[in-house]
Design a protein around this motif. Structure first.
Motif, PDB file in Angstrom:
ATOM      1  N   ILE A  13      52.792  43.123  52.054  1.00 50.83           N
ATOM      2  CA  ILE A  13      52.077  43.100  50.774  1.00 50.83           C
ATOM      3  C   ILE A  13      51.378  44.439  50.531  1.00 50.83           C
ATOM      4  N   GLY A  14      50.673  44.926  51.556  1.00 54.45           N
ATOM      5  CA  GLY A  14      49.980  46.205  51.428  1.00 54.45           C
ATOM      6  C   GLY A  14      50.927  47.361  51.179  1.00 54.45           C
ATOM      7  N   TRP A  87      44.478  45.831  51.851  1.00 61.02           N
ATOM      8  CA  TRP A  87      44.729  44.413  51.588  1.00 61.02           C
ATOM      9  C   TRP A  87      44.046  43.602  52.677  1.00 61.02           C
ATOM     10  N   ARG A  88      43.298  42.592  52.284  1.00 55.26           N
ATOM     11  CA  ARG A  88      42.680  41.672  53.228  1.00 55.26           C
ATOM     12  C   ARG A  88      42.830  40.246  52.705  1.00 55.26           C
ATOM     13  N   ARG A  89      43.328  39.367  53.584  1.00 60.25           N
ATOM     14  CA  ARG A  89      43.523  37.980  53.174  1.00 60.25           C
ATOM     15  C   ARG A  89      42.221  37.203  53.215  1.00 60.25           C
ATOM     16  N   TYR A  90      41.324  37.547  54.145  1.00 52.38           N
ATOM     17  CA  TYR A  90      40.092  36.763  54.304  1.00 52.38           C
ATOM     18  C   TYR A  90      38.858  37.645  54.132  1.00 52.38           C
ATOM     19  N   ALA A 121      38.890  53.587  46.089  1.00 48.48           N
ATOM     20  CA  ALA A 121      39.464  52.563  46.958  1.00 48.48           C
ATOM     21  C   ALA A 121      40.132  51.516  46.076  1.00 48.48           C
ATOM     22  N   VAL A 122      41.399  51.262  46.323  1.00 49.38           N
ATOM     23  CA  VAL A 122      42.134  50.211  45.613  1.00 49.38           C
ATOM     24  C   VAL A 122      42.240  49.033  46.568  1.00 49.38           C
ATOM     25  N   LEU A 123      41.505  47.982  46.262  1.00 48.39           N
ATOM     26  CA  LEU A 123      41.425  46.823  47.152  1.00 48.39           C
ATOM     27  C   LEU A 123      42.197  45.645  46.567  1.00 48.39           C
ATOM     28  N   ALA A 124      42.810  44.860  47.440  1.00 47.95           N
ATOM     29  CA  ALA A 124      43.549  43.685  46.993  1.00 47.95           C
ATOM     30  C   ALA A 124      43.348  42.552  47.989  1.00 47.95           C
ATOM     31  N   GLY A 125      43.253  41.342  47.479  1.00 48.13           N
ATOM     32  CA  GLY A 125      43.090  40.174  48.338  1.00 48.13           C
ATOM     33  C   GLY A 125      41.695  39.599  48.255  1.00 48.13           C
ATOM     34  N   GLU A 126      41.064  39.405  49.406  1.00 46.01           N
ATOM     35  CA  GLU A 126      39.732  38.800  49.462  1.00 46.01           C
ATOM     36  C   GLU A 126      38.705  39.806  49.979  1.00 46.01           C
ATOM     37  N   TYR A 147      42.819  37.888  45.213  1.00 49.82           N
ATOM     38  CA  TYR A 147      43.913  37.185  45.878  1.00 49.82           C
ATOM     39  C   TYR A 147      44.730  36.373  44.872  1.00 49.82           C
ATOM     40  N   SER A 148      44.059  35.700  43.963  1.00 51.43           N
ATOM     41  CA  SER A 148      44.780  34.890  42.965  1.00 51.43           C
ATOM     42  C   SER A 148      45.624  35.766  42.049  1.00 51.43           C
ATOM     43  N   GLU A 149      45.133  36.962  41.720  1.00 51.76           N
ATOM     44  CA  GLU A 149      45.914  37.884  40.884  1.00 51.76           C
ATOM     45  C   GLU A 149      47.161  38.350  41.624  1.00 51.76           C
ATOM     46  N   ILE A 150      47.010  38.615  42.902  1.00 52.84           N
ATOM     47  CA  ILE A 150      48.153  39.071  43.697  1.00 52.84           C
ATOM     48  C   ILE A 150      49.198  37.958  43.814  1.00 52.84           C
ATOM     49  N   CYS A 151      48.722  36.742  44.037  1.00 48.26           N
ATOM     50  CA  CYS A 151      49.645  35.601  44.109  1.00 48.26           C
ATOM     51  C   CYS A 151      50.410  35.435  42.798  1.00 48.26           C
TER      52      CYS A 151
END
Length: 255
Positions: A13-14, A87-90, A121-126, A147-151
């Motif tokens: 994903i990252g 990218w971080r899931r949690y 910083a471009v962050l994605a996830g949680e 995270y919901s946007e990425i999903c």
């Protein structure tokens, strides 16, 4: 918890987001006369893939994107912008990640302070709000995709990337297989990138605007105001430094 599989999925994903941001920014940066460096074999660094920055203390830092003035595939330029992606899931892992980003970029920005580098910083996830605010307080421009946007983005190519800490290994492996299949097809990748650019056009434009404003900033003069004597107008930072280093207060003081 399937830690290793979760990590592998996160890397997929990252990796997509890193390349998507690179391809989005590269023509814009190039049009303005700058060079955009990212992870790829570059002759200027002996065809090594990794982008490495070195701070004033000699410490090395791995980087995602560096915008250079006067750079090319065969010549290292001066850093004008640093853009890191994560990218971080949690959420529980988010604070450590932003500290890692700041720990790499702040020393480099200080080392190259004369260039007044932009950093983002471009962050994605949680990511927690505290983690985001921490970066912003340190001067980072932060672009955040939830995270919901990425999903929702990956749903457009028929891949669900939703998983939890208790999701079994078979399910995560299925997500990895489905995502790997999509990312191995150039047409699917292009479709996914176009969806990303369209769905989040406003957020991406905000990054471009901040970056371009920084790249367009030019120092026209530096004014040095001594405690004694008259103000000195200098045409560059170097001239201002030379004036300060050669300033003799004793010659100006009246006794």
């Amino acid at each position: 918890m399937a830690t290793s599989l979760s990590h592998k999925l996160g890397e997929l994903i990252g990796g997509f987001f890193e390349i998507a941001i690179v391809r989005y920014l590269e023509p814009i940066v190039s049009e303005k006369g700058f060079y955009l460096d990212y992870r790829h074999p570059r002759p200027a660094r002996g065809n090594q893939r990794e982008v490495i920055g070195r701070d004033s203390r000699g410490n090395k830092h791995k980087l995602d994107i560096v915008v250079e003035k006067g750079g090319s595939e065969t010549k290292i330029g001066l850093p004008k912008a640093y853009i890191e992606m994560a990218w971080r899931r949690y959420k529980k892992h988010s604070k450590n990640k932003v500290q890692e980003i700041a720990g790499a970029i702040i020393p480099l920005a200080q080392t190259h302070a004369k260039e007044i580098p932009f950093y983002a910083a471009v962050l994605a996830g949680e990511f927690t709000n505290n983690a985001i605010v921490q970066l912003q307080s340190q001067g980072f421009f932060v672009l955040y995709f939830t995270y919901s946007e990425i999903c929702s983005l990956f749903d457009t190519v028929g891949v669900s990337i939703r998983w939890e800490e208790d999701t079994n290994e078979e399910t995560i492996q299925k997500i990895i297989d489905d995502l790997s299949f999509v990312l191995s097809d150039n047409n699917d990748v292009i479709k996914l990138q176009k969806c990303f650019y369209c769905m989040y056009e406003q957020q991406l434009e905000s990054l471009v605007e901040a970056l371009c404003n920084s790249l367009d900033t030019v120092i026209t003069e530096v004014i040095v105001i001594p405690i004694h004597g008259v103000p000195q107008i200098c045409e560059s930072i170097e001239m201002a430094v030379n004036f300060i280093m050669g300033y003799n207060e004793k010659m100006l003081c009246q006794y």
